[in-house]
Design an enzyme around this catalytic site. Structure first.
Site, PDB file in Angstrom:
ATOM      1  N   SER A 147     -64.943  -0.746  69.952  1.00 34.37           N
ATOM      2  CA  SER A 147     -65.072   0.514  69.216  1.00 34.37           C
ATOM      3  C   SER A 147     -65.107   1.749  70.097  1.00 34.37           C
ATOM      4  O   SER A 147     -66.084   2.487  70.140  1.00 34.37           O
ATOM      5  CB  SER A 147     -66.309   0.444  68.336  1.00 34.37           C
ATOM      6  OG  SER A 147     -66.251  -0.730  67.580  1.00 34.37           O
ATOM      7  N   ARG A 162     -60.503   6.778  76.486  1.00 37.34           N
ATOM      8  CA  ARG A 162     -61.714   7.268  77.153  1.00 37.34           C
ATOM      9  C   ARG A 162     -62.912   6.515  76.595  1.00 37.34           C
ATOM     10  O   ARG A 162     -62.865   5.978  75.506  1.00 37.34           O
ATOM     11  CB  ARG A 162     -61.902   8.777  76.926  1.00 37.34           C
ATOM     12  CG  ARG A 162     -62.071   9.135  75.473  1.00 37.34           C
ATOM     13  CD  ARG A 162     -62.520  10.568  75.235  1.00 37.34           C
ATOM     14  NE  ARG A 162     -62.486  10.818  73.801  1.00 37.34           N
ATOM     15  CZ  ARG A 162     -61.418  11.240  73.161  1.00 37.34           C
ATOM     16  NH1 ARG A 162     -60.318  11.521  73.815  1.00 37.34           N
ATOM     17  NH2 ARG A 162     -61.424  11.404  71.846  1.00 37.34           N
ATOM     18  N   ASP A 200     -64.228  -0.973  65.189  1.00 38.03           N
ATOM     19  CA  ASP A 200     -65.156  -1.365  64.123  1.00 38.03           C
ATOM     20  C   ASP A 200     -64.773  -0.796  62.758  1.00 38.03           C
ATOM     21  O   ASP A 200     -65.021  -1.426  61.736  1.00 38.03           O
ATOM     22  CB  ASP A 200     -66.604  -1.012  64.484  1.00 38.03           C
ATOM     23  CG  ASP A 200     -66.771   0.430  64.924  1.00 38.03           C
ATOM     24  OD1 ASP A 200     -65.762   1.157  65.001  1.00 38.03           O
ATOM     25  OD2 ASP A 200     -67.913   0.823  65.201  1.00 38.03           O
TER      26      ASP A 200
HETATM   27 MG    MG Z   1     -71.142  -1.312  65.788  1.00 37.55          MG
END
Ligand code: MG
Ligand code: ADP
Length: 462
Positions: A147, A162, A200
């Site tokens: 994520s 990044r 996610d």
């Molecule tokens: Mg999470």
């Protein structure tokens, strides 16, 4: 006293600067819609990356078999195994293991971080029952929920743009994170094939769709924040590949990096940003997400201590430590229903070593929690309104299409005042009878299950 008056002036100023009247939220929503268009038009066209996920089909519910997921996204890290029963079977069984990421690994080397993850996976697999072992000649398959902003190059490869959320490991940036993980798995002696790389939000969208066909948006409010939604492939000018059969493409907005002149920023936000690992970036995230809400509160309290002796003659030393006040503690104070605000009193004592606070002082602290959480929740709601507008699913167009928003993340899950404010604000802003067409669904660990589902639908054995 004049000290108290000074303190109250600081509170009033904060309240005014954090104000989010509906008209402002609509401007924020419109700015979000505009940036979405710009981000879809060309690479680098907006602060919103609007990343193409390569997911052009969400789970149907027919997926079958044993699949794995790894979820790396912030404070915690999870290994998950899901057994899918096919058409009518649903999720037959699931099991997970959780570990926190040691802080030194968040700012160390790429190899050290990925070795740690691969070692946790190795441990999970070594300990599992015989019946889950793949038949000879067949590899285990895994969906990797990662994520952070990734420029996806296929469903199972992508380079890190990044780090965010306090991670800072230079030698990962620009590399394929699936290759990094695969190399680490080899070093740890694990033979697992990564068939899907998702973040996610995509995982939550997939997991949400599996259990409810009306799910079309996913929003994460956790350590950080992000959103994903189903876009028409024709509406993505920057996509030059073949049009998917489904006509759809899931977009990872990376909305944490959203920025607009309409966002109500205070001196505290500017200072927090300037002193952060990613100054100038993730501005929306720094206003709305769990990593930062407590820190904003700490900064306000510090100013009140320094300029208005809010906690007495001495400024408590602990109050000067960045991130010492975590959002779960802020949430606990905000939800304190005891008549003497005992929770607030204890938190101030435990965290800042401030004892003997007056009830009046504690009430002010609760008020500050409310100001900061309300601003965050209402801005997040405006973001959702912007996505609904882009999807033309706001009720003003007259389209009555049921839209379910899959929500996940520790902030959403545990900070009730925040969650209620966010949901109510979306419904209010939409107006009309939107409460019958828009619904929120807590997708508990949808991101892990969703990644396993996407690993299943992209299996090399299909
Ligand atoms: Mg999470
Ligand atoms: P991540 O975003 O790191 O993947 P989670 O979705 O589990 O992980 O979210 C964890 C975050 O949720 C924490 O960093 C914290 O900011 C927030 N959080 C957790 N518990 C609470 C709580 N009780 N009240 C408010 N915020 C919470």
């Amino acid at each position: 006293s004049s000290r108290w008056a000074r303190a109250m002036a600081i509170v009033r100023e904060l309240e005014e600067k954090c104000g989010t009247p509906d008209a402002k939220l609509k401007q924020v929503a419109d700015a979000m819609t505009v940036e979405m268009h710009a981000g879809l038009a060309s690479e680098g066209g907006s602060k919103l990356k609007m990343l193409i996920s390569y997911v052009d089909n969400l789970p149907t519910g027919d997926e079958e078999g044993v699949y794995y997921a790894l979820d790396l996204g912030g404070t915690n890290f999870r290994v998950l195994r899901v057994e899918l029963g096919g058409k009518t079977g649903g999720i037959v069984s699931q099991e997970f293991a959780e570990a926190s990421i040691p802080p030194e690994l968040m700012v160390g080397t790429s190899d050290a971080l990925f070795d740690y993850i691969a070692a946790e996976l190795a441990k999970f697999i070594t300990e599992e029952e015989e019946k889950y072992h793949p038949p000879p000649g067949r590899q285990r398959e895994l969906g990797f929920t990662f994520s952070f902003p990734v420029m996806q190059t296929s469903i199972n490869s992508g380079t890190l743009i990044r780090w965010t959320k306090g991670f800072s490991i230079n030698d990962t940036v620009g590399n394929d994170v699936v290759a990094e993980l695969t190399k680490a798995m080899h070093r740890q002696g694990v033979d697992v094939n990564v068939t899907a790389l998702v973040n996610d939000t995509i995982g939550t969208l997939a997991g949400g769709r599996f259990s409810n066909k009306d799910v079309a948006i996913a929003v994460i409010m956790g350590t950080g924040t992000n959103a994903a939604y189903v876009e028409r492939a024709q509406a993505i000018p920057k996509w030059h590949g073949p049009l998917p059969k489904s006509g759809e493409m899931v977009i990872n907005m990376e909305w944490g990096n959203f920025k607009s002149s309409h966002l109500p920023l205070t001196e505290y936000d500017h200072a927090l940003d300037a002193e952060s690992l990613n100054a100038g970036e993730q501005v929306f995230e720094k206003l709305t997400s769990g990593m930062y809400l407590g820190e904003i509160l700490r900064r306000v309290l510090l100013r009140m201590a320094e300029e208005a002796a809010f906690f007495g003659d001495e400024v408590p030393l602990k109050l000067k430590i960045p991130f010492v006040l975590r959002t779960p503690d802020m949430s606990a104070m905000h939800h304190d229903t005891s008549s003497d605000l005992k929770v607030v009193s204890n938190k101030l004592k435990d965290i800042f070593e401030v004892s003997n606070t007056s009830l009046k002082t504690r009430r002010v602290v609760v008020g500050l929690c409310n100001i900061i959480a309300t601003r965050g929740a209402r801005l997040a709601a405006a973001g959702i309104l912007g996505v609904l507008k882009k999807m033309e699913r706001d009720t003003s167009t007259g389209v009555v299409e049921k839209t379910v928003i899959a929500m996940d993340g520790g902030l959403y899950e545990h900070y009730n005042e925040y969650r209620k404010c966010l949901e109510n604000t979306v419904i209010d802003l939409l107006g009309g009878d939107s409460s019958s067409t828009i619904a929120f669904e807590h997708s508990n660990d949808g991101s892990g299950i969703g990644a396993a589902l996407l690993a299943a639908s992209h299996s090399q054995y299909l």
